[in-house]
Design a protein around this motif. Sequence first.
Motif, PDB file in Angstrom:
ATOM      1  N   ALA A  60      36.743  25.186  38.228  1.00  0.00           N
ATOM      2  CA  ALA A  60      37.873  26.317  38.444  1.00  0.00           C
ATOM      3  C   ALA A  60      37.427  27.696  38.049  1.00  0.00           C
ATOM      4  O   ALA A  60      37.663  28.522  38.720  1.00  0.00           O
ATOM      5  N   ILE A  61      36.943  27.637  36.905  1.00  0.00           N
ATOM      6  CA  ILE A  61      36.355  29.080  36.243  1.00  0.00           C
ATOM      7  C   ILE A  61      35.150  29.579  37.226  1.00  0.00           C
ATOM      8  O   ILE A  61      35.212  30.749  37.493  1.00  0.00           O
ATOM      9  N   GLY A  62      34.394  28.579  37.369  1.00  0.00           N
ATOM     10  CA  GLY A  62      33.225  29.100  38.336  1.00  0.00           C
ATOM     11  C   GLY A  62      33.716  29.931  39.665  1.00  0.00           C
ATOM     12  O   GLY A  62      33.059  30.782  40.125  1.00  0.00           O
ATOM     13  N   TYR A  63      34.781  29.142  40.349  1.00  0.00           N
ATOM     14  CA  TYR A  63      35.413  29.466  41.436  1.00  0.00           C
ATOM     15  C   TYR A  63      36.124  30.921  41.211  1.00  0.00           C
ATOM     16  O   TYR A  63      36.143  31.886  42.150  1.00  0.00           O
ATOM     17  N   ALA A  64      36.681  30.996  40.042  1.00  0.00           N
ATOM     18  CA  ALA A  64      37.595  32.139  39.822  1.00  0.00           C
ATOM     19  C   ALA A  64      36.546  33.410  39.709  1.00  0.00           C
ATOM     20  O   ALA A  64      36.996  34.689  40.304  1.00  0.00           O
ATOM     21  N   VAL A  65      35.445  33.416  39.351  1.00  0.00           N
ATOM     22  CA  VAL A  65      34.709  34.180  39.000  1.00  0.00           C
ATOM     23  C   VAL A  65      33.945  34.686  40.064  1.00  0.00           C
ATOM     24  O   VAL A  65      33.787  35.898  40.549  1.00  0.00           O
ATOM     25  N   THR A  66      33.398  33.945  40.918  1.00  0.00           N
ATOM     26  CA  THR A  66      32.988  34.227  42.218  1.00  0.00           C
ATOM     27  C   THR A  66      33.892  34.978  43.179  1.00  0.00           C
ATOM     28  O   THR A  66      33.496  35.897  43.952  1.00  0.00           O
ATOM     29  N   SER A  67      35.312  34.288  43.254  1.00  0.00           N
ATOM     30  CA  SER A  67      36.309  35.151  44.101  1.00  0.00           C
ATOM     31  C   SER A  67      36.778  36.523  43.570  1.00  0.00           C
ATOM     32  O   SER A  67      36.763  37.118  44.361  1.00  0.00           O
ATOM     33  N   THR A  68      36.503  36.645  42.328  1.00  0.00           N
ATOM     34  CA  THR A  68      36.810  37.898  41.627  1.00  0.00           C
ATOM     35  C   THR A  68      35.560  39.113  42.190  1.00  0.00           C
ATOM     36  O   THR A  68      35.825  40.095  42.596  1.00  0.00           O
ATOM     37  N   ILE A  69      34.651  38.274  42.189  1.00  0.00           N
ATOM     38  CA  ILE A  69      33.292  39.158  42.816  1.00  0.00           C
ATOM     39  C   ILE A  69      33.510  39.595  44.182  1.00  0.00           C
ATOM     40  O   ILE A  69      33.247  40.647  44.476  1.00  0.00           O
ATOM     41  N   TRP A  70      33.954  38.763  45.147  1.00  0.00           N
ATOM     42  CA  TRP A  70      34.187  38.870  46.319  1.00  0.00           C
ATOM     43  C   TRP A  70      35.170  40.015  46.527  1.00  0.00           C
ATOM     44  O   TRP A  70      35.453  40.636  47.663  1.00  0.00           O
ATOM     45  N   HIS A  71      36.187  40.301  45.813  1.00  0.00           N
ATOM     46  CA  HIS A  71      37.449  40.969  45.658  1.00  0.00           C
ATOM     47  C   HIS A  71      36.897  42.459  44.870  1.00  0.00           C
ATOM     48  O   HIS A  71      38.007  43.281  44.866  1.00  0.00           O
ATOM     49  N   GLY A  83      43.661  31.902  42.511  1.00  0.00           N
ATOM     50  CA  GLY A  83      44.850  31.649  41.937  1.00  0.00           C
ATOM     51  C   GLY A  83      45.450  30.158  42.305  1.00  0.00           C
ATOM     52  O   GLY A  83      45.205  29.253  41.349  1.00  0.00           O
ATOM     53  N   GLN A  84      45.515  29.932  43.476  1.00  0.00           N
ATOM     54  CA  GLN A  84      46.080  28.626  44.082  1.00  0.00           C
ATOM     55  C   GLN A  84      45.054  27.529  43.863  1.00  0.00           C
ATOM     56  O   GLN A  84      45.614  26.408  43.695  1.00  0.00           O
ATOM     57  N   ILE A  85      43.770  28.018  43.992  1.00  0.00           N
ATOM     58  CA  ILE A  85      42.748  26.917  43.999  1.00  0.00           C
ATOM     59  C   ILE A  85      42.809  26.511  42.458  1.00  0.00           C
ATOM     60  O   ILE A  85      42.497  25.116  42.104  1.00  0.00           O
ATOM     61  N   ALA A  86      42.769  27.456  41.641  1.00  0.00           N
ATOM     62  CA  ALA A  86      42.407  27.146  39.988  1.00  0.00           C
ATOM     63  C   ALA A  86      43.690  26.271  39.653  1.00  0.00           C
ATOM     64  O   ALA A  86      43.582  25.258  39.003  1.00  0.00           O
ATOM     65  N   ILE A  87      44.933  26.682  40.023  1.00  0.00           N
ATOM     66  CA  ILE A  87      46.108  25.652  39.577  1.00  0.00           C
ATOM     67  C   ILE A  87      45.867  24.050  40.323  1.00  0.00           C
ATOM     68  O   ILE A  87      46.259  23.387  39.538  1.00  0.00           O
ATOM     69  N   ALA A  88      45.505  24.029  41.524  1.00  0.00           N
ATOM     70  CA  ALA A  88      45.294  22.766  42.049  1.00  0.00           C
ATOM     71  C   ALA A  88      44.319  22.048  41.278  1.00  0.00           C
ATOM     72  O   ALA A  88      44.591  20.784  41.169  1.00  0.00           O
ATOM     73  N   LEU A  89      43.057  22.614  40.970  1.00  0.00           N
ATOM     74  CA  LEU A  89      41.991  22.090  40.271  1.00  0.00           C
ATOM     75  C   LEU A  89      42.570  21.418  39.033  1.00  0.00           C
ATOM     76  O   LEU A  89      42.005  20.181  38.656  1.00  0.00           O
ATOM     77  N   MET A  90      43.350  22.347  38.237  1.00  0.00           N
ATOM     78  CA  MET A  90      43.866  21.835  36.985  1.00  0.00           C
ATOM     79  C   MET A  90      44.664  20.569  37.080  1.00  0.00           C
ATOM     80  O   MET A  90      44.921  19.798  36.411  1.00  0.00           O
ATOM     81  N   LEU A  91      45.507  20.595  38.431  1.00  0.00           N
ATOM     82  CA  LEU A  91      46.530  19.553  38.439  1.00  0.00           C
ATOM     83  C   LEU A  91      45.734  18.274  38.868  1.00  0.00           C
ATOM     84  O   LEU A  91      46.444  16.973  38.703  1.00  0.00           O
ATOM     85  N   ILE A  92      44.637  18.165  39.171  1.00  0.00           N
ATOM     86  CA  ILE A  92      44.067  16.931  39.738  1.00  0.00           C
ATOM     87  C   ILE A  92      44.022  15.931  38.730  1.00  0.00           C
ATOM     88  O   ILE A  92      44.478  14.735  39.137  1.00  0.00           O
ATOM     89  N   ALA A  93      43.657  16.035  37.648  1.00  0.00           N
ATOM     90  CA  ALA A  93      43.376  14.984  36.554  1.00  0.00           C
ATOM     91  C   ALA A  93      44.508  14.733  35.765  1.00  0.00           C
ATOM     92  O   ALA A  93      44.978  14.012  34.873  1.00  0.00           O
ATOM     93  N   MET A  94      45.691  15.584  35.608  1.00  0.00           N
ATOM     94  CA  MET A  94      46.861  15.445  35.113  1.00  0.00           C
ATOM     95  C   MET A  94      47.643  14.274  35.168  1.00  0.00           C
ATOM     96  O   MET A  94      48.016  13.612  34.227  1.00  0.00           O
ATOM     97  N   PRO A  95      47.734  13.614  36.431  1.00  0.00           N
ATOM     98  CA  PRO A  95      48.465  12.263  36.709  1.00  0.00           C
ATOM     99  C   PRO A  95      47.813  11.137  35.798  1.00  0.00           C
ATOM    100  O   PRO A  95      48.369  10.371  35.726  1.00  0.00           O
TER     101      PRO A  95
END
Length: 405
Positions: free
Chosen positions: A46-57, A127-139
């Motif tokens: 999630a963090i890696g994608y957030a950093v990459t996406s921020t660079i794209w933006h 944003g939505q990807i990070a939230i989704a990834l954090m939710l995967i293991a919660m169940p």
Amino acid sequence: MNAPRGIASETIVRLRSVPVERTPQRLDPLGVQSAWLLVPLIGATAIGYAVTSTIWHLDQLRSPSLAITGIGILLLAVVIATVRTHPGLAPFGRWSHVSVIGLAIVAACLFDASVWGRNLRIQDDWGQIAIALMLIAMPLYRPVLEVLVVAVTGAVVVGTLAALQADSLVIHTGSIVYATVAATPVLALAAGGAGYAWTMTGETLRWREIARAGQERLEGELRETARRQIAHESASAFEETVPFLTRILDQDEITPLDRDRAAELAGRLRALAVSSVERTWLDETVALALAGRDPASTAASGPHVHDPDRLDGVLTGEQRAIVSALVMTVSELPGLDPSTFRIEVGEPAHPAFLLTARVAQPRSEIRRELVPYLSALRSVSMETGLRVRAGGLTLRFAYPGRRRP
């Protein structure tokens, strides 16, 4: 059947009736421990994608500081999730769950604020990807319904933010389309994780029914083992008693030494008779666990369990399975001195179990062997503690509410 002395039947019912959340962590604590590494790996993704996406933006950022702050808050959420789901800190509670996903939602909001009015697409926002990834293991750690409620909350937030940006995006379409695009990853991954956890929970409950039947058979074997051990001890005692009585008859007189010897033998026979009547599940479990160690030193050390109120009767089937595995693990430690193995049980209102032993092993090795079982006990609503120093092992597990020394 009468309740064990020292503890009322209503206390047994109360302690055995403590509600346990239907989560894989609660129902299969040792199994979920092996999946813990997924949490930091998913967080790093999630963090890696957030950093990459921020660079794209970069050319779309209105406020780089807000974007960086968002990544920092997401990092905090990952750290909390990684620490709180660690087996040594089980169970993972509701407020930890809300904190982790709440921080991820805040991070997503900060990123959207950093590109507000300049964002070209919703699809590559993190944003939505990070939230989704954090939710995967919660169940694995929280009830399915709770995870779905949190997921819907996150989906509503990111969907609303996406809908409000519809007019400034490159592709012009209805706000509902962008809300759906943003909310779908959150709901899809949360639902996938929830479905897996639901299936795992059902399978675990079915396995527990099978295990309970197996445990009933095993208890029969334990009782048979205990009977054989008592028979062996009885035979040993009579091997000394019969020659002594024969000698008394032959010499036709009783000396002061004979009286002392008779009192000693009578005490041993009386203690053996009492132990055969009052032997508990915990006695049998410890005896079976130590059976493979040095029999001479083990027998000479006397009783290994002191439970005058027979408080082991409050343990549920799941708790007994974990305690049995814990006792067996301690008994198999290479550096254990079996003659020093003791379990003291007290405090009828909130039963507390204290296991002590001398173990000549490095602290790190002992902790590595025992911490998973302590985590499992915490997952079934018990308090635990472990202290290893100066070659001594002290392990406590108790029902919540007991008075601490």
